[in-house]
Write a protein that holds these residues in place. Sequence first.
Motif, PDB file in Angstrom:
ATOM      1  N   TRP A   1      57.519   4.812  37.438  1.00 32.00           N
ATOM      2  CA  TRP A   1      56.988   3.549  37.956  1.00 32.00           C
ATOM      3  C   TRP A   1      55.461   3.615  38.151  1.00 32.00           C
ATOM      4  O   TRP A   1      54.736   2.690  37.826  1.00 32.00           O
ATOM      5  CB  TRP A   1      57.673   3.217  39.296  1.00 32.00           C
ATOM      6  CG  TRP A   1      59.102   2.757  39.127  1.00 32.00           C
ATOM      7  CD1 TRP A   1      59.737   2.453  37.977  1.00 32.00           C
ATOM      8  CD2 TRP A   1      60.031   2.574  40.196  1.00 32.00           C
ATOM      9  NE1 TRP A   1      61.034   2.091  38.209  1.00 32.00           N
ATOM     10  CE2 TRP A   1      61.255   2.131  39.584  1.00 32.00           C
ATOM     11  CE3 TRP A   1      60.005   2.740  41.591  1.00 32.00           C
ATOM     12  CZ2 TRP A   1      62.397   1.868  40.322  1.00 32.00           C
ATOM     13  CZ3 TRP A   1      61.143   2.440  42.315  1.00 32.00           C
ATOM     14  CH2 TRP A   1      62.342   2.016  41.684  1.00 32.00           C
ATOM     15  N   TYR A   2      55.034   4.726  38.724  1.00 33.49           N
ATOM     16  CA  TYR A   2      53.588   4.837  39.017  1.00 33.49           C
ATOM     17  C   TYR A   2      52.762   4.874  37.728  1.00 33.49           C
ATOM     18  O   TYR A   2      51.700   4.246  37.628  1.00 33.49           O
ATOM     19  CB  TYR A   2      53.318   6.081  39.854  1.00 33.49           C
ATOM     20  CG  TYR A   2      51.851   6.226  40.207  1.00 33.49           C
ATOM     21  CD1 TYR A   2      51.260   5.423  41.168  1.00 33.49           C
ATOM     22  CD2 TYR A   2      51.037   7.133  39.526  1.00 33.49           C
ATOM     23  CE1 TYR A   2      49.918   5.528  41.482  1.00 33.49           C
ATOM     24  CE2 TYR A   2      49.692   7.250  39.821  1.00 33.49           C
ATOM     25  CZ  TYR A   2      49.146   6.441  40.804  1.00 33.49           C
ATOM     26  OH  TYR A   2      47.818   6.544  41.106  1.00 33.49           O
ATOM     27  N   LEU A   3      53.259   5.625  36.740  1.00 33.29           N
ATOM     28  CA  LEU A   3      52.500   5.707  35.486  1.00 33.29           C
ATOM     29  C   LEU A   3      52.483   4.363  34.773  1.00 33.29           C
ATOM     30  O   LEU A   3      51.491   3.988  34.126  1.00 33.29           O
ATOM     31  CB  LEU A   3      53.090   6.783  34.583  1.00 33.29           C
ATOM     32  CG  LEU A   3      52.899   8.223  35.088  1.00 33.29           C
ATOM     33  CD1 LEU A   3      53.609   9.208  34.169  1.00 33.29           C
ATOM     34  CD2 LEU A   3      51.411   8.567  35.173  1.00 33.29           C
ATOM     35  N   ASN A   4      53.584   3.600  34.882  1.00 31.98           N
ATOM     36  CA  ASN A   4      53.565   2.246  34.330  1.00 31.98           C
ATOM     37  C   ASN A   4      52.572   1.365  35.073  1.00 31.98           C
ATOM     38  O   ASN A   4      51.874   0.532  34.467  1.00 31.98           O
ATOM     39  CB  ASN A   4      54.975   1.639  34.407  1.00 31.98           C
ATOM     40  CG  ASN A   4      55.860   2.103  33.256  1.00 31.98           C
ATOM     41  OD1 ASN A   4      55.657   1.732  32.113  1.00 31.98           O
ATOM     42  ND2 ASN A   4      56.841   2.946  33.564  1.00 31.98           N
ATOM     43  N   LEU A   5      52.503   1.532  36.419  1.00 29.82           N
ATOM     44  CA  LEU A   5      51.517   0.797  37.201  1.00 29.82           C
ATOM     45  C   LEU A   5      50.091   1.187  36.774  1.00 29.82           C
ATOM     46  O   LEU A   5      49.201   0.337  36.665  1.00 29.82           O
ATOM     47  CB  LEU A   5      51.724   1.078  38.691  1.00 29.82           C
ATOM     48  CG  LEU A   5      50.684   0.458  39.647  1.00 29.82           C
ATOM     49  CD1 LEU A   5      50.732  -1.063  39.564  1.00 29.82           C
ATOM     50  CD2 LEU A   5      50.924   0.952  41.080  1.00 29.82           C
ATOM     51  N   TYR A   6      49.900   2.506  36.545  1.00 29.13           N
ATOM     52  CA  TYR A   6      48.580   2.997  36.119  1.00 29.13           C
ATOM     53  C   TYR A   6      48.170   2.353  34.797  1.00 29.13           C
ATOM     54  O   TYR A   6      47.028   1.908  34.621  1.00 29.13           O
ATOM     55  CB  TYR A   6      48.649   4.517  35.996  1.00 29.13           C
ATOM     56  CG  TYR A   6      47.322   5.171  35.677  1.00 29.13           C
ATOM     57  CD1 TYR A   6      46.344   5.315  36.649  1.00 29.13           C
ATOM     58  CD2 TYR A   6      47.049   5.654  34.391  1.00 29.13           C
ATOM     59  CE1 TYR A   6      45.129   5.922  36.358  1.00 29.13           C
ATOM     60  CE2 TYR A   6      45.827   6.256  34.092  1.00 29.13           C
ATOM     61  CZ  TYR A   6      44.874   6.384  35.080  1.00 29.13           C
ATOM     62  OH  TYR A   6      43.680   6.979  34.794  1.00 29.13           O
ATOM     63  N   LEU A   7      49.119   2.281  33.847  1.00 32.96           N
ATOM     64  CA  LEU A   7      48.815   1.655  32.563  1.00 32.96           C
ATOM     65  C   LEU A   7      48.556   0.162  32.728  1.00 32.96           C
ATOM     66  O   LEU A   7      47.659  -0.405  32.091  1.00 32.96           O
ATOM     67  CB  LEU A   7      49.976   1.876  31.590  1.00 32.96           C
ATOM     68  CG  LEU A   7      50.043   3.238  30.910  1.00 32.96           C
ATOM     69  CD1 LEU A   7      51.336   3.373  30.113  1.00 32.96           C
ATOM     70  CD2 LEU A   7      48.849   3.456  30.005  1.00 32.96           C
ATOM     71  N   THR A   8      49.326  -0.510  33.592  1.00 31.55           N
ATOM     72  CA  THR A   8      49.151  -1.944  33.807  1.00 31.55           C
ATOM     73  C   THR A   8      47.772  -2.252  34.394  1.00 31.55           C
ATOM     74  O   THR A   8      47.078  -3.189  33.962  1.00 31.55           O
ATOM     75  CB  THR A   8      50.252  -2.475  34.733  1.00 31.55           C
ATOM     76  OG1 THR A   8      51.532  -2.195  34.162  1.00 31.55           O
ATOM     77  CG2 THR A   8      50.103  -3.982  34.939  1.00 31.55           C
ATOM     78  N   VAL A   9      47.384  -1.446  35.403  1.00 31.58           N
ATOM     79  CA  VAL A   9      46.067  -1.650  36.010  1.00 31.58           C
ATOM     80  C   VAL A   9      44.961  -1.467  34.974  1.00 31.58           C
ATOM     81  O   VAL A   9      44.003  -2.262  34.903  1.00 31.58           O
ATOM     82  CB  VAL A   9      45.880  -0.691  37.195  1.00 31.58           C
ATOM     83  CG1 VAL A   9      44.434  -0.723  37.682  1.00 31.58           C
ATOM     84  CG2 VAL A   9      46.818  -1.050  38.336  1.00 31.58           C
ATOM     85  N   ASN A  10      45.089  -0.430  34.148  1.00 32.63           N
ATOM     86  CA  ASN A  10      44.054  -0.196  33.129  1.00 32.63           C
ATOM     87  C   ASN A  10      44.027  -1.322  32.095  1.00 32.63           C
ATOM     88  O   ASN A  10      42.971  -1.704  31.600  1.00 32.63           O
ATOM     89  CB  ASN A  10      44.297   1.141  32.428  1.00 32.63           C
ATOM     90  CG  ASN A  10      43.957   2.315  33.320  1.00 32.63           C
ATOM     91  OD1 ASN A  10      43.031   2.246  34.119  1.00 32.63           O
ATOM     92  ND2 ASN A  10      44.713   3.390  33.207  1.00 32.63           N
ATOM     93  N   PHE A  11      45.205  -1.887  31.764  1.00 32.81           N
ATOM     94  CA  PHE A  11      45.253  -3.002  30.818  1.00 32.81           C
ATOM     95  C   PHE A  11      44.585  -4.242  31.419  1.00 32.81           C
ATOM     96  O   PHE A  11      43.842  -4.953  30.745  1.00 32.81           O
ATOM     97  CB  PHE A  11      46.708  -3.295  30.448  1.00 32.81           C
ATOM     98  CG  PHE A  11      46.859  -4.441  29.496  1.00 32.81           C
ATOM     99  CD1 PHE A  11      46.503  -4.316  28.157  1.00 32.81           C
ATOM    100  CD2 PHE A  11      47.341  -5.669  29.938  1.00 32.81           C
ATOM    101  CE1 PHE A  11      46.633  -5.382  27.282  1.00 32.81           C
ATOM    102  CE2 PHE A  11      47.462  -6.740  29.068  1.00 32.81           C
ATOM    103  CZ  PHE A  11      47.109  -6.594  27.727  1.00 32.81           C
ATOM    104  N   VAL A  12      44.848  -4.489  32.717  1.00 34.45           N
ATOM    105  CA  VAL A  12      44.217  -5.630  33.390  1.00 34.45           C
ATOM    106  C   VAL A  12      42.699  -5.450  33.424  1.00 34.45           C
ATOM    107  O   VAL A  12      41.938  -6.396  33.174  1.00 34.45           O
ATOM    108  CB  VAL A  12      44.802  -5.800  34.803  1.00 34.45           C
ATOM    109  CG1 VAL A  12      44.002  -6.841  35.586  1.00 34.45           C
ATOM    110  CG2 VAL A  12      46.264  -6.208  34.732  1.00 34.45           C
TER     111      VAL A  12
END
Length: 551
Positions: A75-86
């Motif tokens: 979950w956290y790594l997906n959040l990390y990728l989402t934040v970087n995409f945003v």
Amino acid sequence: MQHSEPAGQALREKVDWSTLFHQSETPLFDWGSRYRLLRLYNLYRCLLGMILLGLSLTPVAEWLFSYVPQREVGWYLNLYLTVNFVLWLVLTFRNQPGTTYTFFVITLDIMMLSVLMHMVGFEDNGLANLYFVPIVIGNILLKGRLGILLSAIATLFLLSIDIHHALLGRVSQHVDAGLSGLLFFATALFVQSVRTRLQSSALAERLSRTRAFNLERLSTSIIQRMRTGILVLQEPDTIVMMNESAQYLLSTDDTKGQLDALSPSLMASYQQWLANPHLRPNSFNSSPGSPEILPNFSRQSFEQTHYVLVFLDDKAALSQEAQRLKLASLGQLTASIAHEIRNPLGAISHSAQLLAESDTMNDMDQRLLTIIHKHCKRVNGIINNILQLSRKQGIHPEPVSLNAWLREFIDTEHFQDIETPDIQLEMPEAQITVNVDLSQLQQVLHNLCQNGLRYSLQHAGKPSLILRAGISASEHPWLEVEDFGAGIPDEFTESVFEPFYTTDKKGTGLGLYICRELCEINQASLGLLPYQKERGSVFHISFAHPKKLIS
């Protein structure tokens, strides 16, 4: 009783936090470079997140993420990728990232890396080295305190993770955490030092380029305002630069192109110079009625590229300076004439008058005295003309409406031995402005009209003239005087302007010579149009451009 200072007054000094994010120095990177570096950094973070997410799905995850369930890690790594995409989307629409945005993005990355470090534990896995990337990027893009602050934030997060793990009874790495913090600060200071040197070099280069640019603009401005026309040719015949005077002389609005297409006459002079550089090029006119141009050429080389500098001079301006020198010499001559010729001439004329009063003079003697009076008067007229010419060294040019002035000239001018002259005026309704000395223009036109009326009367039996005026394609005003005489053949076109040349026994031969000299003083040109049987003589005056300064 003394009043004590309010408690904590020394701590009340307000801190202007806006100065912390204010880059007062000249930035090392422009907006484009900052934008590209941040995009590259964002791409690195996305790749890092995908690599860690891929590792979380392999057996390595049990060793790497030993303190947190793999589901939470995912979950956290997906959040990390989402934040970087945003952040990537924000950066795409915000193509001029400022200092605040840069500091926020790098601080957020340090915080998310710290959470990741907390999840993987603090055994010697080398993940702490990931802090160096945002610290280096931050100190490249941010100056001074902000760069050091990033190192302090990374160190505090690293120490807080170590202390938290120690409280949970895990292996403590205080020494490693402290050394890593020192390395963070050392890295920040090193990058700041390199950044300062690069910034100084960039500033010096920028100042040097600015000075060079300003000098180039100054040189270009000077060249553009020079009265001498200047062209720069890249061999063989490509025009790369042309100033305003050259455009004016060549009657063109183009500043680049091929020389042959721009001015065939100048191309011919250029080819003549190429064939024999020691031979002086011939002068030419870019268009009928335009000033006569005298070209000069000089070859220059720069960075293995050969150029030819072309200097174009208005021959009328050069003639004006030569005319001033000529008139200065003529002034000395006329002073000698006044003393050496006029005094004896006065004595001869006076003696003839006394002889005429004698009672013993017969008819033959009276006829001889008449001849003496006639030629004394003629010689005195020659002296007056030369003296008049020598006194015209100073001119006072002014803008004049040629339309109104010609009408007034026809109505008010009187001509010797011509009682009712018939002068027709042909000119456009548009205003024609000339920059000329009025008194000298009146003298020139009076002389041309006097001659034309006399020859029209002799040949056609009627003193008639046609005055024409207009503006040439090169915006030069012109004036023509056409008579109804027998005309002047082409072989005598230049001879009539020579001093003391005349076909009239009563003339002195100085009239047309004085007219041309006065025109040249005013940077105008006087010429005789080609001979045609169906018409008389046509004298053409081409004036200087009304915006040209005449002194």
